[in-house]
Design a protein around this motif. Structure first.
Motif, short mmCIF file in Angstrom:
data_model
loop_
_atom_site.label_atom_id
_atom_site.label_comp_id
_atom_site.label_asym_id
_atom_site.label_seq_id
_atom_site.Cartn_x
_atom_site.Cartn_y
_atom_site.Cartn_z
N ALA A 257 35.31 -67.35 88.95
CA ALA A 257 36.33 -68.39 89.03
C ALA A 257 37.68 -67.75 89.35
CB ALA A 257 36.41 -69.16 87.72
N VAL A 258 38.26 -68.17 90.47
CA VAL A 258 39.54 -67.63 90.94
C VAL A 258 40.64 -68.65 90.67
CG1 VAL A 258 40.81 -66.85 92.99
CG2 VAL A 258 38.38 -66.29 92.72
N VAL A 272 50.62 -77.49 90.41
CA VAL A 272 49.17 -77.65 90.44
C VAL A 272 48.48 -76.32 90.13
CG1 VAL A 272 47.28 -78.69 91.75
CG2 VAL A 272 49.63 -79.23 92.35
N GLN A 273 47.42 -76.38 89.35
CA GLN A 273 46.61 -75.21 89.01
C GLN A 273 45.14 -75.59 89.10
OE1 GLN A 273 49.70 -72.57 88.31
NE2 GLN A 273 47.55 -72.02 87.99
N SER A 274 44.33 -74.64 89.51
CA SER A 274 42.88 -74.88 89.48
C SER A 274 42.14 -73.56 89.40
CB SER A 274 42.41 -75.65 90.72
OG SER A 274 42.40 -74.80 91.85
N THR A 299 48.59 -65.04 90.89
CA THR A 299 48.68 -63.70 90.31
C THR A 299 47.90 -63.63 89.00
OG1 THR A 299 50.76 -64.36 89.26
CG2 THR A 299 50.92 -63.18 91.35
N VAL A 300 47.78 -64.78 88.32
CA VAL A 300 46.93 -64.87 87.14
C VAL A 300 45.47 -64.75 87.60
CG1 VAL A 300 46.12 -66.38 85.29
CG2 VAL A 300 48.55 -66.31 85.88
#
Length: 388
Positions: A257-258, A272-274, A299-300
């Motif tokens: 999972a990226v 937005v994050q996914s 970067t996370v």
């Protein structure tokens, strides 16, 4: 599908119904499925094409009390509670549980066939006006888009708004944080790397969304004289190559999972994050969607430290295949061209071009979901081929 029924009988203590067809073939239907799909007005709302029977009322261990061949085009079943159901021969034949019949139904409903390509792509082209006013041409466009993954529409007007018309042709466009349509051109303080004159590496759009848009439209309104060439690559074809060349790299990219991120202001403000796998696969391990955008990869990175370098090595191998001259196809959009492509399958890139005091290159972009596109395709098929 007009085959008649020769014989019908209950099997397995009433848990199955066996239908023998006039050509000598046979079909076996589980009784729980037959009861669940009773077509009577009490169990099925015909005006909506929807089941009325609530699942709580379904006995999963149900058996038939009696099954008879009403005529060669219909069977009748009486259930233990005396409820009666009738099933037309054509309806049953289409829903046969044999492997061959199920494959035929999958093909009819979802058109899963892929025509893979590399640098040898013969880019399909259809005049824009034809697909707007001819159902036959529109049907051909959508079938080709599903099979090949990319179609170029030619001869559209060189002004904004043509994609809105295209959206109305299929139903409606997908609204995102960048608006119903968006303008790809060099912008000061750009909120997206596409809004610069720099090179864009191969990517799919919007993996930062939980459900990325399935189809992308790019309409060339103005084109730079130097640079600005477009490149596309068949992601599914490349995935097949990677799986054969390095199964471990394929496994890493289809299981890791990226994190993706996109924060800014456009149609409205957004943060937005996914998490997405670079390669989404089905139960057979076959690629069904690519989620790869180096610009918005966060970067996370939420994986153990010791797994980071193997991931980068796998992604590097995938990226090298994307950029291989034998896999990518290069072309240059002309004003009036609209490229339509499968955003889950086809990755696209752009060569850099000179910046100047005036806008020298202008594309208008828009998205549609595959649900919308496939819906229109099925409706057009019914109209053009007269097939339900």
């Amino acid at each position: 599908m007009s085959l008649g029924i020769q014989k019908v009988e209950a099997l397995d203590a009433g848990h199955f119904v066996r239908v023998e067809w006039e050509d000598g073939s046979e079909s076996r239907y589980p009784c729980v499925w037959l009861r669940d799909n009773c077509q009577c007005p009490h169990c099925f709302l015909r005006s909506a094409g929807a089941r009325k029977l609530v699942f709580e009322d379904l006995d999963v261990n149900i058996v038939v009390k009696e099954v008879i061949l009403a005529d060669r085009k219909k069977i009748s079943i009486t259930w233990p509670d005396e409820h009666a159901s009738e099933y037309e021969a054509e309806w049953l034949k289409k829903r046969c549980f044999s492997e061959e019949a199920r494959a035929e139904m999958r093909e009819y409903l979802f058109l899963p066939e892929c025509q893979y390509w590399g640098s040898d792509l013969q880019l399909p082209k259809i005049p824009f006006e034809e697909i707007m006013y001819s159902d036959e041409s529109a049907y051909k466009w959508l079938c080709t888009l599903k099979k090949v993954g990319i179609v170029l529409l030619t001869g559209a007007a060189t002004r904004q708004g043509e994609l809105v018309k295209l959206g109305h042709r299929i139903g409606f466009l997908r609204l995102t944080f960048y608006g119903p349509t968006w303008q790809v051109q060099d912008k000061a303080d750009a909120n997206n790397v596409a809004y610069t004159t720099g090179k864009l590496c191969f990517h799919t759009d919007y993996p930062v969304l939980q459900h990325p848009p399935g189809v992308q439209f790019l309409h060339c309104i103005k084109q730079t004289a130097v640079g600005g060439e477009s490149e596309v690559v068949d992601g599914f074809h490349v995935c097949n190559k990677l799986k054969k060349q390095n199964p471990q790299a394929y496994q890493i990219l289809s299981s890791t999972a990226v994190d993706y991120t996109d924060v800014g202001m456009d149609f409205c403000d957004f943060a937005v994050q996914s998490k997405q796998r670079i390669i989404d696969v089905d139960s057979r391990g076959q690629a069904v969607r690519i989620n790869y955008n180096n610009a918005t990869r966060d970067t996370v990175f939420d994986i153990p430290a010791e797994k980071v370098r193997p991931f980068y090595a796998a992604l590097k191998e995938f990226n090298d295949l994307l950029n291989s001259t034998e896999n990518k196809f290069t072309y240059k959009l002309k004003p009036g061209d609209i490229v339509t492509f499968d955003n889950w399958r086809v990755l696209h890139s752009r060569n850099s071009y000179p910046s100047g005091s005036e806008v020298t290159r202008h594309l208008e972009g828009a998205y549609a979901d595959w649900d919308m596109v496939m819906s229109r395709l099925r409706l057009l098929r019914k109209r053009v081929l007269n097939r339900d």
